[in-house]
Design an enzyme around this catalytic site. Structure first.
Site, PDB file in Angstrom:
ATOM      1  N   GLU A   1       0.394  11.885  -0.499  1.00  0.00           N
ATOM      2  CA  GLU A   1       1.642  11.656   0.253  1.00  0.00           C
ATOM      3  C   GLU A   1       2.835  11.826  -0.694  1.00  0.00           C
ATOM      4  OE1 GLU A   1       2.143   7.598   1.572  1.00  0.00           O
ATOM      5  OE2 GLU A   1       3.717   8.118   3.017  1.00  0.00           O
TER       6      GLU A   1
ATOM      7  N   ARG B   1       4.544 -15.121   8.823  1.00  0.00           N
ATOM      8  CA  ARG B   1       4.193 -16.308   8.033  1.00  0.00           C
ATOM      9  C   ARG B   1       3.116 -17.181   8.633  1.00  0.00           C
ATOM     10  NH1 ARG B   1      10.230 -17.864   5.758  1.00  0.00           N
ATOM     11  NH2 ARG B   1      10.689 -15.726   5.113  1.00  0.00           N
TER      12      ARG B   1
ATOM     13  N   ASP C   1      -6.533  -2.142   4.414  1.00  0.00           N
ATOM     14  CA  ASP C   1      -6.189  -1.338   3.233  1.00  0.00           C
ATOM     15  C   ASP C   1      -5.795  -2.187   2.029  1.00  0.00           C
ATOM     16  OD1 ASP C   1      -3.498  -1.975   3.878  1.00  0.00           O
ATOM     17  OD2 ASP C   1      -2.791   0.010   3.266  1.00  0.00           O
TER      18      ASP C   1
ATOM     19  N   ASP D   1       2.481   6.517  11.701  1.00  0.00           N
ATOM     20  CA  ASP D   1       2.632   5.776  10.437  1.00  0.00           C
ATOM     21  C   ASP D   1       3.336   4.416  10.614  1.00  0.00           C
ATOM     22  OD1 ASP D   1       1.902   5.600   7.787  1.00  0.00           O
ATOM     23  OD2 ASP D   1       3.520   6.825   7.019  1.00  0.00           O
TER      24      ASP D   1
ATOM     25  N   HIS E   1       0.499   1.698  10.824  1.00  0.00           N
ATOM     26  CA  HIS E   1       0.427   0.416  10.107  1.00  0.00           C
ATOM     27  C   HIS E   1       0.853  -0.724  11.020  1.00  0.00           C
ATOM     28  CE1 HIS E   1      -0.258   2.150   6.054  1.00  0.00           C
ATOM     29  NE2 HIS E   1       0.287   3.211   6.637  1.00  0.00           N
TER      30      HIS E   1
ATOM     31  N   HIS F   1      -3.435   6.752  12.461  1.00  0.00           N
ATOM     32  CA  HIS F   1      -2.749   6.314  11.238  1.00  0.00           C
ATOM     33  C   HIS F   1      -1.444   5.617  11.621  1.00  0.00           C
ATOM     34  CE1 HIS F   1      -1.906   7.010   6.781  1.00  0.00           C
ATOM     35  NE2 HIS F   1      -0.869   6.328   7.238  1.00  0.00           N
TER      36      HIS F   1
ATOM     37  N   GLY G   1       0.382   2.221  -0.116  1.00  0.00           N
ATOM     38  CA  GLY G   1       1.457   1.937  -1.056  1.00  0.00           C
ATOM     39  C   GLY G   1       1.753   3.134  -1.939  1.00  0.00           C
TER      40      GLY G   1
ATOM     41  N   HIS H   1      -4.997   6.624   1.742  1.00  0.00           N
ATOM     42  CA  HIS H   1      -3.818   7.488   1.656  1.00  0.00           C
ATOM     43  C   HIS H   1      -3.977   8.308   0.373  1.00  0.00           C
ATOM     44  CE1 HIS H   1      -2.026   4.510   4.336  1.00  0.00           C
ATOM     45  NE2 HIS H   1      -0.893   5.184   4.405  1.00  0.00           N
TER      46      HIS H   1
HETATM   47  N1  LIG Z   1       3.687   5.757   4.496  1.00  0.00           N
HETATM   48  C1  LIG Z   1       2.998   4.828   3.818  1.00  0.00           C
HETATM   49  N2  LIG Z   1       2.366   5.150   2.676  1.00  0.00           N
HETATM   50  C2  LIG Z   1       1.691   4.232   1.981  1.00  0.00           C
HETATM   51  N3  LIG Z   1       1.605   2.931   2.343  1.00  0.00           N
HETATM   52  C3  LIG Z   1       2.247   2.561   3.471  1.00  0.00           C
HETATM   53  C4  LIG Z   1       2.948   3.484   4.243  1.00  0.00           C
HETATM   54  N4  LIG Z   1       3.460   2.853   5.308  1.00  0.00           N
HETATM   55  C5  LIG Z   1       3.098   1.589   5.215  1.00  0.00           C
HETATM   56  N5  LIG Z   1       2.367   1.404   4.112  1.00  0.00           N
HETATM   57  C6  LIG Z   1       1.816   0.107   3.712  1.00  0.00           C
HETATM   58  O1  LIG Z   1       2.531  -0.353   2.621  1.00  0.00           O
HETATM   59  C7  LIG Z   1       1.724  -1.249   1.925  1.00  0.00           C
HETATM   60  C8  LIG Z   1       2.334  -1.337   0.534  1.00  0.00           C
HETATM   61  C9  LIG Z   1       2.305  -2.718  -0.020  1.00  0.00           C
HETATM   62  C10 LIG Z   1       2.496  -2.725  -1.488  1.00  0.00           C
HETATM   63  O2  LIG Z   1       2.604  -1.688  -2.091  1.00  0.00           O
HETATM   64  C11 LIG Z   1       2.542  -4.000  -2.218  1.00  0.00           C
HETATM   65  C12 LIG Z   1       2.766  -3.991  -3.572  1.00  0.00           C
HETATM   66  C13 LIG Z   1       2.849  -5.201  -4.249  1.00  0.00           C
HETATM   67  C14 LIG Z   1       2.705  -6.397  -3.572  1.00  0.00           C
HETATM   68  C15 LIG Z   1       2.485  -6.389  -2.216  1.00  0.00           C
HETATM   69  C16 LIG Z   1       2.375  -7.674  -1.464  1.00  0.00           C
HETATM   70  O3  LIG Z   1       2.016  -7.655  -0.281  1.00  0.00           O
HETATM   71  O4  LIG Z   1       2.685  -8.716  -2.021  1.00  0.00           O
HETATM   72  C17 LIG Z   1       2.391  -5.196  -1.522  1.00  0.00           C
HETATM   73  C18 LIG Z   1       0.377  -0.602   1.950  1.00  0.00           C
HETATM   74  O5  LIG Z   1      -0.694  -1.448   1.820  1.00  0.00           O
HETATM   75  C19 LIG Z   1       0.370   0.122   3.292  1.00  0.00           C
HETATM   76  O6  LIG Z   1      -0.398  -0.526   4.256  1.00  0.00           O
HETATM   77 ZN   LIG Z   2       0.430   5.239   6.122  1.00  0.00          ZN
END
Ligand SMILES: Nc1ncnc2c1ncn2[C@@H]1O[C@H](CCC(=O)c2cccc(C(=O)O)c2)[C@@H](O)[C@H]1O
Ligand SMILES: [Zn+2]
Length: 362
Positions: free
Chosen positions: A222, A91, A158, A300, A38, A36, A192, A219
């Site tokens: 959490e 990018r 994911d 993580d 990212h 796990h 997320g 997930h």
């Molecule tokens: N501990 C964690 N627990 C949960 N997730 C975690 C954790 N650590 C990392 N992530 C990552 O964070 C991303 C979140 C991305 C997200 O919410 C979002 C919302 C709106 C728009 C966009 C965009 O890209 O425009 C993105 C997840 O997909 C996941 O891979």
């Molecule tokens: Zn995670």
């Protein structure tokens, strides 16, 4: 020093080299699997500052020292906000390739033999990176990393749940389209924030991913209660749970996880850094082990949380009172819960056993 780094440091600071109970040198050489972690969340301070310097319109600091403060979070929502500012730095396919290759190098340095890296392709394609270029970049890096470092990488794509069903549709498309689906893809996830993002709505997307041969690893639990973990099991066919922290509040759930060998991907320092759990001593990892749940320990988003996998093993050793054999058993659990094939699992477990036997030999 920030709270979370202090918390990690309490178990992670190098000890007296003469101390026979200092487990750090043993952990550093122990062959491990990481289940796990990212992709973007693994960007080292050097890579983040390099990318920030390339993109001066970003508010991410270019000074690696300043990143320690930048990576101090008031709550989970703040963490996601900062996380997305780093996502914004990636990018081009070349940014993706560099990031992936450097992440593999960091894993290899920690003797990680196998890692399932969680990638959010939707975040990149919606920012204009071409899907073909994205897939080629991660696959190039995967092959180079395996050839040069011997670390095997596999992907979990994911859904960023808060981005809505459009993101679910795009993620499942990228994961199942035969012309795009990368060779290294093994699983399908959901990440997320959990609050306001009910798991059941993602069932049709998980059904399609599972039908295409992917394993389910959302997930859950959490930042919300055990009902979210039940939802992930019932509606998303979860075979492992990302975090699953709140499972400790539901003895029936713990029993179910234990009986069905549904592993939890526990990330102790992450839970402190995002303030999902107050202190390491209050972390439910001991309850999970006591209930017979298959526990794996993971990092993580390591640089964002001031940790790495070796430190997470040191944290687990302290919380679970593990010695070298206990740590080797923990490393075995991650291999057992992984999506490697049986010969691959047997190879890493034999390596863990040989390393441990040699370390403990008189
Ligand atoms: N501990 C964690 N627990 C949960 N997730 C975690 C954790 N650590 C990392 N992530 C990552 O964070 C991303 C979140 C991305 C997200 O919410 C979002 C919302 C709106 C728009 C966009 C965009 O890209 O425009 C993105 C997840 O997909 C996941 O891979
Ligand atoms: Zn995670």
């Amino acid at each position: 020093m920030t709270d979370h780094i202090a918390a990690a440091g309490s178990a992670g600071t190098p000890k007296d080299p003469q101390d026979p109970h200092d487990l750090h040198p043993f952990i550093a050489g122990l062959p491990k699997a990481e289940l796990h972690v990212h992709h973007v969340g693994s960007a080292s301070p050097r890579i983040v500052s390099e990318l920030a310097a390339r993109h001066p319109d970003s508010r991410v600091p270019t000074d690696p020292e300043a990143l320690v403060d930048y990576f101090t979070f008031t709550d989970f929502a703040h963490f996601i906000e900062v996380y997305l500012s780093v996502v914004d730095l990636i990018r081009t396919p070349e940014d993706v390739r560099l990031l992936t290759y450097e992440v593999a190098r960091d894993l290899a340095r920690q003797q990680v033999r196998y890692a399932e890296l969680t990638i959010t392709p939707f975040s990149s394609t919606r920012r204009g990176i071409d899907a073909r270029g994205f897939m080629d970049a991660i696959e190039d890096a995967r092959k180079a990393a395996e050839a040069e470092f011997g670390t095997v990488l596999r992907w979990c794509f994911d859904i960023p749940g808060e981005a809505g069903l459009e993101s679910a549709e795009e993620t499942v498309r990228l994961a199942t389209d035969d012309r795009l689906r990368p060779e290294g893809l093994v699983s399908f996830g959901l990440g997320g924030p959990e609050i306001g993002v009910p798991r059941p709505q993602f069932k049709p997307y998980f059904d399609r991913a599972i039908a295409a041969g992917l394993r389910s690893v959302p997930h859950a639990g959490e930042t919300t209660g055990p009902e979210t973990v039940w939802d992930a099991l019932t509606h998303l066919g979860a075979e492992r749970i990302g975090h699953g922290t709140s499972s400790a509040q539901d003895p029936k759930l713990l029993e179910h996880l234990a009986e069905n060998r549904i592993a939890l991907e526990v990330c102790p320092t992450s839970n402190i850094a995002t303030r999902a759990v107050r202190t390491l001593d209050e972390h439910p990892i001991r309850e999970f082990v006591r209930a017979g749940v298959l526990v794996t320990v993971n990092s993580d988003d390591p640089p964002m949380f001031g940790t790495d996998l070796n430190n997470e093993y040191a944290v687990a050793a302290r919380l679970l009172e593990l010695d070298e054999r206990g740590l080797a058993a923990l490393a075995h659990s991650a291999v057992d819960a992984s999506f490697l094939d049986e010969p691959g699992k047997a190879r890493i477990k034999a390596e863990i056993d040989a390393y441990t036997a040699a370390w403990l030999a008189p």
